[in-house]
Design an enzyme around this catalytic site. Structure first.
Site, PDB file in Angstrom:
ATOM      1  N   HIS A   1       3.603   5.295  -7.399  1.00 39.59           N
ATOM      2  CA  HIS A   1       2.420   5.960  -6.830  1.00 39.59           C
ATOM      3  C   HIS A   1       2.765   7.236  -6.070  1.00 39.59           C
ATOM      4  CE1 HIS A   1      -0.895   3.387  -7.740  1.00 39.59           C
ATOM      5  NE2 HIS A   1      -0.498   2.351  -7.039  1.00 39.59           N
TER       6      HIS A   1
ATOM      7  N   ASN B   1       1.034   4.256   1.011  1.00 39.85           N
ATOM      8  CA  ASN B   1       0.930   5.394   1.924  1.00 39.85           C
ATOM      9  C   ASN B   1       2.087   6.356   1.667  1.00 39.85           C
ATOM     10  OD1 ASN B   1      -1.097   3.817   3.301  1.00 39.85           O
ATOM     11  ND2 ASN B   1       0.593   2.692   4.229  1.00 39.85           N
TER      12      ASN B   1
ATOM     13  N   MET C   1       0.839  -1.197   0.000  1.00 41.28           N
ATOM     14  CA  MET C   1       0.000   0.000   0.000  1.00 41.28           C
ATOM     15  C   MET C   1       0.869   1.241   0.000  1.00 41.28           C
ATOM     16  SD  MET C   1      -2.979   1.332   0.011  1.00 41.28           S
ATOM     17  CE  MET C   1      -3.118   3.115  -0.109  1.00 41.28           C
TER      18      MET C   1
ATOM     19  N   GLU D   1      -3.809   2.976 -10.833  1.00 44.14           N
ATOM     20  CA  GLU D   1      -3.298   1.612 -10.852  1.00 44.14           C
ATOM     21  C   GLU D   1      -2.733   1.186 -12.203  1.00 44.14           C
ATOM     22  OE1 GLU D   1      -2.549   0.399  -8.290  1.00 44.14           O
ATOM     23  OE2 GLU D   1      -3.857   1.352  -6.814  1.00 44.14           O
TER      24      GLU D   1
ATOM     25  N   HIS E   1       6.193  -0.354  -8.209  1.00 41.24           N
ATOM     26  CA  HIS E   1       4.793   0.048  -8.391  1.00 41.24           C
ATOM     27  C   HIS E   1       4.392   1.047  -7.292  1.00 41.24           C
ATOM     28  CE1 HIS E   1       0.423  -1.056  -9.224  1.00 41.24           C
ATOM     29  NE2 HIS E   1       0.331  -0.478  -8.043  1.00 41.24           N
ATOM     30  N   GLU E   2       4.704   0.706  -6.054  1.00 47.20           N
ATOM     31  CA  GLU E   2       4.313   1.575  -4.937  1.00 47.20           C
ATOM     32  C   GLU E   2       5.049   2.910  -5.014  1.00 47.20           C
ATOM     33  OE1 GLU E   2       1.765   0.562  -3.422  1.00 47.20           O
ATOM     34  OE2 GLU E   2       1.914  -1.455  -4.270  1.00 47.20           O
TER      35      GLU E   2
HETATM   36 ZN   LIG Z   1      -1.160   0.353  -6.856  1.00 45.64          ZN
END
Ligand SMILES: [Zn+2]
Length: 886
Positions: free
Chosen positions: A311, A275, A273, A330, A307-308
């Protein structure tokens, strides 16, 4: 103003907060100690701008108790009456007199409980120690503290936590200061965050240890983990640093937060995740011994870490305005991870990995119960349902198609402009199209919208011919339907209406603007690329004056569609396989299987292609055969019965056995990854599907050696060896594997042995594995995966289904919503007789986020049944004609 109808109507329509109440700043002080117990307390001040005068202020709160509520205004304070509304997961603060317009401060005291369902602020345990962790996406910040829990309501957060002194406390920002209190207590104050959506707030409290820091420019990167795992952090630290560096270069913008903590959570619902500044992961994606992990485990860890981190810009710094654009987050992060890791470690061939994911997305998207990448989201549960292959992998495939269409430089320029324009704020898809269009000097929406807003994808029928001395290709597009097979749609319609699908077996009028790219081989054995933008239902492509030896209809698998080559075209490809790239050979196998399943080609066309791949050296291409072989052996051959399953297994052994014999089992230290991986894939095909005696015997010996010394075998073989040992294993081996699971020194090993427990075949051992799922010896995060594996286990599936039904209330508490849907997705393996039972059970026991999965599963039951009916006889005839190589 705030009255939006009855509770029921609100729930149905989805409930949004009033846009004229705008939060700008949260001051959150929390008293939490997971060792003390589940109860925690919070004091909260929220600075809010009221755009109008109101007598009620509504914000989100769920499973919390509000013990005090006040509103401070310039004219003084007012006590508010807090009315919890469980239907909409909100709390209304009622005031004796109107306040606003203008700035006010909400002051709330509240209490909550750490639960063990991996949502909100929850409890996790490892080695007898307790931890508190947050997981707030999509809409569980409201279970942690009262807040305006919509992604567009960004605000700054100043967080402080009081807990026992030895605990580590982590949040989005660096620590500003710590105060010691009596009784071995402390308060940790964090610096204020930049504007964040509530779902990106993070907190972790407990006896975590931290790694040494590595740096990427001014950014300090650390890994936090449960005690004793420090020696497993090196790989992830390196991956994080290398990816962050490349991401900063790609975006042309420094990492946007003050530090980067990566937290290995002992129990976690998602994979990871994002955050802001404090990314949480499952342990197996962050703690890894490079010498003992498989290459697949390392690649997956690097990909998820990247990937994270992608983000941090795309999702955190610029956030979708509402959950209907979840795909913006995503799809892009998925594409970016493959792009960046590929540039870091080109030898890992990341785009071949991506092809496996993309193939799964194509399969799902061929169902009637698929959904557009961009789709309406009314409730948080709708949003949760959209964390699927369409949003991630189809979305990433479309992003890739856009990138190839615009060109890498133009695409990057457009995304950079988009990030700069909307940083610390929110954006929609239209904003992205605008930025990309500006960069390209032409609007991109006409091409893009068809892929984002329409569900499904096209199949392109390709026919080569000659006209006026030139090679010409005729291309016809239509929506690809998984169920062209006669009878696949005769079953009763599912619970919900499929969205916009065609009536039984007919082509639809859906059309896409397709940036088509083909690979053409000429008479002299050279290959070249041909491009054409296809907009009409039918198009003609000029392939040049010379003769074309073959044509592959989706070069580099860059487009999200299936090419349908006619019989002559397929024969030409089969004869020129080495002229295709590995990704194209993977695509060819996958497309042919899908076309066969849909009744657009005979099963023998796939089997002929598979035969031609017996000498294939690229492990990923061989791996593409695994799914179809498993279905043919486990389902189709089993339906026919008699000698057919064994005949098919013999055929696999005869065709793929020699390659394994030539490779041998023993790895040489300097052996290339490709050879190691090919050996592993072949052991899987020959052992797990073909039950080939030489492999089964070798696996048993090697399992014992592996148990004694983890370096006794190549790690890439470990999954197959453990699986095969379990299948043939007795109670003693079950105990040995259970012991190995409980004493595993790496998360990968722990996972491997846990999943191995689901592969045993004796009824008593199946029952033991099932019973384990109800105990906390299996972490909550893994329960659904173990049950799914038991369902996939041929000898265990009916027992498992009975167990699921009987123990549902207890089991459900151990499966968070996103993971429980995996169970529904797997039910078609039960076979046609169980369709009605599965439907009845999940209609009587619905999962709030499982409606679409159930529809998809029922559709798959029907597709399997129809396919087996049509394909059984041709399959048997084809096998009967094969030369006996024994
Ligand atoms: Zn993601």
């Amino acid at each position: 103003m705030n009255d939006r109808g009855s509770a029921g109507a609100r729930r149905r329509a989805g409930h949004r907060l009033a846009p004229d109440v705008v939060p700008s700043h949260y001051d959150l002080h929390l008293d939490v100690d997971p060792e003390r117990g589940p109860d925690y307390r919070g004091e909260l001040k929220i600075a809010v701008l009221l755009r109008t005068s109101v007598r009620e202020i509504e914000l989100h709160a769920a499973e919390l108790r509000i013990t005090k509520a006040r509103v401070e205004t310039a004219e003084g304070g007012l006590v508010a009456r807090a009315l919890l509304r469980p239907d909409s997961e909100t709390v209304a603060l009622r005031l004796a007199r109107p306040v606003g317009p203008g700035k006010v401060e909400l002051q709330l005291s509240f209490t909550g409980k750490l639960r063990d369902n991996l949502r909100g602020l929850y409890a996790a345990s490892a080695d007898g120690k307790r931890y508190a962790l947050s997981q707030l996406e999509a809409a569980d910040a409201r279970r942690f503290f009262p807040c305006f829990d919509e992604p567009a309501m960004k605000a700054r957060f100043r967080i402080a936590v009081t807990t026992r002194a030895p605990h580590a406390v982590l949040s989005n920002s660096p620590v500003a200061r710590e105060e010691e209190h009596e009784g071995a207590q402390k308060t940790v104050h964090f610096l204020e965050t930049p504007p964040l959506s509530t779902y990106l707030v993070a907190l972790a409290v407990g006896p975590f240890e931290r790694s040494v820091a590595t740096r990427c420019g001014p950014t300090e990167i650390r890994i936090w983990h449960v005690p004793g795992k420090g020696k497993l952090t090196g790989f992830a630290l390196e991956a994080a640093r290398e990816c962050l560096l490349r991401l900063e270069n790609w975006f042309g913008l420094p990492y946007p937060y003050a530090k980067l903590d990566l937290v290995a959570a002992p129990d976690f619902e998602a994979g990871a995740m994002e955050n802001a500044g404090a990314v949480f992961f499952r342990e197996n994606l962050l703690l890894l011994d490079p010498a003992a992990a498989t290459l697949a485990e390392k690649k997956r860890a690097a990909e998820v870490i990247c990937h994270e981190l992608a983000h941090m810009w795309y999702g955190d710094l610029v956030t979708m305005a509402w959950w209907d654009d979840l795909w913006l987050n995503e799809s892009f992060a998925t594409w970016m991870a493959f792009h960046i890791v590929d540039s870091w470690r080109p030898e890992w061939k990341m785009w071949q990995d991506f092809q496996h994911h993309r193939a799964a997305a194509l399969r799902l998207d061929a169902l009637r119960h698929t959904h557009p990448i961009h789709c309406e989201v009314l409730t948080p549960n709708d949003a949760t349902e959209n964390f699927d292959l369409i949003t991630y992998e189809k979305g990433a495939s479309v992003v890739r198609m856009i990138e190839r269409y615009l060109g890498a430089k133009t695409f990057q320029k457009g995304v950079r402009a988009y990030i700069r324009r909307h940083k610390e704020s929110n954006a929609t898809a239209a904003d992205l199209w605008e930025a990309l269009g500006d960069a390209a000097g032409e609007p991109v929406e006409p091409m893009v919208r068809g892929w984002i807003e329409q569900e499904g994808h096209p199949v392109l029928s390709l026919r080569r011919g000659r006209s006026q001395g030139r090679s010409v290709l005729t291309v016809r597009q239509e929506r690809f339907d998984a169920a062209s097979v006669e009878g696949a749609r005769t079953a009763k319609p599912s619970r919900t209406k499929p969205t916009g699908a065609a009536p039984n077996g007919t082509a639809t009028r859906q059309k896409w603007m397709i940036p088509w790219v083909g690979r053409v081989g000429d008479a002299r054995g050279r290959a070249r690329i041909v491009r054409k933008i296809i907009t009409a239902a039918t198009a003609r492509v000029d392939l040049g004056a010379g003769e074309t030896r073959f044509l592959y209809g989706n070069a580099d698998e860059g487009g999200f569609f299936r090419p349908l080559h006619d019989t002559a075209g397929l024969r030409a490809l089969t004869e020129n396989l080495p002229m295709l790239t590995a990704v194209e050979r993977m695509g060819l196998v996958d497309h042919q299987w899908a076309l066969v399943r849909a009744g657009r080609a005979g099963v023998e066309s796939f089997l002929d292609l598979a035969t031609a791949l017996a000498g294939e050296e690229e492990p990923d291409v061989l791996l593409t055969l695994r799914g179809p072989f498993a279905f043919l052996e486990d389902r189709l051959a089993a339906v026919v019965g008699g000698e057919l399953p064994e005949r098919f297994r013999d055929w696999i052994a005869a065709n793929f056995g020699p390659a394994l014999l030539e490779l041998g089992w023993d790895t040489r230290p300097e052996e290339a990854d490709d050879r190691r991986l090919r050996r592993a894939v072949l052991v899987g095909l020959l052992g797990e599907i073909a039950d080939w005696a030489p492999v089964l015997a070798s696996a048993a010996v090697r399992f014992d050696a592996y148990l004694a010394h983890r370096d006794a075998i190549d790690p890439n073989l470990a999954d197959a060896v453990v699986t095969l040992a379990a299948r043939a294993g007795d109670a003693a081996r079950f105990d040995a594997m259970l012991g190995a699971f409980e004493h595993a020194t790496t998360p990968q090993e722990r996972r491997r042995f846990l999943f191995g427990l689901a592969e045993f075949r004796a009824p008593k051992l199946i029952d033991r594995a099932l019973a384990l799922c109800l105990t906390d010896r299996v972490p909550t995060q893994d329960v659904a995966f173990v049950v799914v594996r038991l369902l996939a286990n041929r000898e265990a599936r009916l027992r498992t289904w009975e167990f699921v039904k009987k123990r549902w209330p207890r089991l459900r508490r151990r499966m968070p919503p996103m993971l429980a849907t995996r169970l529904i997705e797997t039910t078609p393996v039960l076979g046609p007789k169980w369709r009605r039972d599965v439907a009845a059970f999940f209609r009587a026991n619905p999962l709030p986020t499982g409606g679409r999965s159930l529809d998809q599963a029922l559709e798959r039951f029907d597709l399997d049944t129809a396919f087996c009916k049509v394909a059984a006889a041709p399959f048997a005839q084809w096998l009967a004609k094969q030369p006996d190589k024994k």
